[in-house]
Write a protein that holds these residues in place. Structure first.
Motif, PDB file in Angstrom:
ATOM      1  N   UNK A   9      34.049   9.373  17.507  1.00 16.38           N
ATOM      2  CA  UNK A   9      35.087   8.708  16.721  1.00 16.38           C
ATOM      3  C   UNK A   9      35.173   9.272  15.308  1.00 16.38           C
ATOM      4  N   UNK A  10      34.010   9.553  14.719  1.00 16.19           N
ATOM      5  CA  UNK A  10      33.995  10.110  13.366  1.00 16.19           C
ATOM      6  C   UNK A  10      34.601  11.511  13.363  1.00 16.19           C
ATOM      7  N   UNK A  11      34.276  12.314  14.358  1.00 18.54           N
ATOM      8  CA  UNK A  11      34.829  13.664  14.442  1.00 18.54           C
ATOM      9  C   UNK A  11      36.343  13.617  14.621  1.00 18.54           C
ATOM     10  N   UNK A  12      36.838  12.685  15.437  1.00 19.16           N
ATOM     11  CA  UNK A  12      38.282  12.557  15.633  1.00 19.16           C
ATOM     12  C   UNK A  12      38.965  12.131  14.338  1.00 19.16           C
ATOM     13  N   UNK A  13      38.354  11.214  13.594  1.00 15.44           N
ATOM     14  CA  UNK A  13      38.938  10.747  12.332  1.00 15.44           C
ATOM     15  C   UNK A  13      38.996  11.881  11.318  1.00 15.44           C
ATOM     16  N   UNK A  14      37.940  12.714  11.282  1.00 18.30           N
ATOM     17  CA  UNK A  14      37.941  13.835  10.343  1.00 18.30           C
ATOM     18  C   UNK A  14      39.019  14.852  10.712  1.00 18.30           C
ATOM     19  N   UNK A  15      39.235  15.071  12.014  1.00 21.78           N
ATOM     20  CA  UNK A  15      40.265  16.010  12.438  1.00 21.78           C
ATOM     21  C   UNK A  15      41.655  15.458  12.145  1.00 21.78           C
ATOM     22  N   UNK A  16      41.825  14.152  12.157  1.00 23.59           N
ATOM     23  CA  UNK A  16      43.132  13.544  11.949  1.00 23.59           C
ATOM     24  C   UNK A  16      43.506  13.482  10.466  1.00 23.59           C
ATOM     25  N   UNK A  17      42.533  13.584   9.573  1.00 21.94           N
ATOM     26  CA  UNK A  17      42.811  13.500   8.138  1.00 21.94           C
ATOM     27  C   UNK A  17      43.602  14.730   7.693  1.00 21.94           C
ATOM     28  N   UNK A  18      44.715  14.466   6.986  1.00 24.65           N
ATOM     29  CA  UNK A  18      45.565  15.561   6.520  1.00 24.65           C
ATOM     30  C   UNK A  18      45.996  15.301   5.087  1.00 24.65           C
ATOM     31  N   UNK A  19      46.066  16.377   4.333  1.00 22.45           N
ATOM     32  CA  UNK A  19      46.531  16.332   2.947  1.00 22.45           C
ATOM     33  C   UNK A  19      47.637  17.351   2.808  1.00 22.45           C
ATOM     34  N   UNK A  20      48.737  16.934   2.195  1.00 25.49           N
ATOM     35  CA  UNK A  20      49.797  17.897   1.913  1.00 25.49           C
ATOM     36  C   UNK A  20      50.334  17.647   0.513  1.00 25.49           C
ATOM     37  N   UNK A  21      50.713  18.731  -0.126  1.00 24.64           N
ATOM     38  CA  UNK A  21      51.318  18.659  -1.452  1.00 24.64           C
ATOM     39  C   UNK A  21      52.820  18.696  -1.257  1.00 24.64           C
ATOM     40  N   UNK A  22      53.494  17.611  -1.649  1.00 31.93           N
ATOM     41  CA  UNK A  22      54.946  17.543  -1.486  1.00 31.93           C
ATOM     42  C   UNK A  22      55.681  18.194  -2.654  1.00 31.93           C
TER      43      UNK A  22
END
Length: 166
Positions: free
Chosen positions: A10-23
């Motif tokens: 679950x922790x690995x999936x959450x880390x993969x799902x985290x995304x950052x973008x500069x708008x």
């Protein structure tokens, strides 16, 4: 070999799902003053510089945040202000899939670090356009500043949230 630990998966999936973008990155405000001109250009001596940084984070959507890095640079000579450069470099960042603590850390470290090169360039251009020798802001360790801020807040019992704070 598979990992049979559901918590680790679950922790690995959450880390993969985290995304950052500069708008967007933009200059929100800028000011440059030479209160003693033109006489100040005749002064001789070693100037003293004072740098002040500030940061403001405002949530502007479900996952969007405006981060504003304030940079105030004051140059003094013989206790007189030679020039004052003030800018607010801003950006809109979208953060998805981060837990609260990690989101706060990203907003307090990565985001101002992304804004800093733009702020450095703007300060340099303002000082040069004001008739003074080039000025280059030295690198800033935003990770260290964030850690110090968190220690100070913990000591004062204020918690860890950055959103809405200067």
């Amino acid at each position: 070999m598979s990992n049979d630990n559901p918590a680790a998966n679950g922790q690995a999936e959450a880390q993969q799902a985290a995304q950052l973008s500069i708008q967007k990155i933009y200059l929100k405000d800028a000011s440059f003053e030479v209160p003693g001109s033109p006489q100040v250009f005749q002064e001789q001596g070693q100037p003293q510089f004072k740098l002040e940084l500030s940061q403001r984070v405002q949530q502007i959507g479900d996952t969007a945040f405006e981060v504003v890095l304030g940079v105030n640079l004051t140059c003094e000579l013989a206790e007189k202000v030679v020039f004052l450069a003030e800018i607010k470099q801003a950006g809109i960042f979208v953060l998805e899939g981060f837990d609260d603590a990690t989101r706060q850390a990203v907003l307090g470290t990565y985001c101002p670090q992304a804004l800093f090169p733009y702020a450095r360039s703007t300060i340099s251009e303002l000082v040069l356009a004001g008739g003074f020798p080039p000025f280059v802001l030295q690198p800033i360790n935003f990770d260290q500043l964030y850690a110090e801020q968190m220690r100070r807040r913990a000591a004062e019992g204020q918690g860890e949230g950055l959103v809405g704070h200067a």
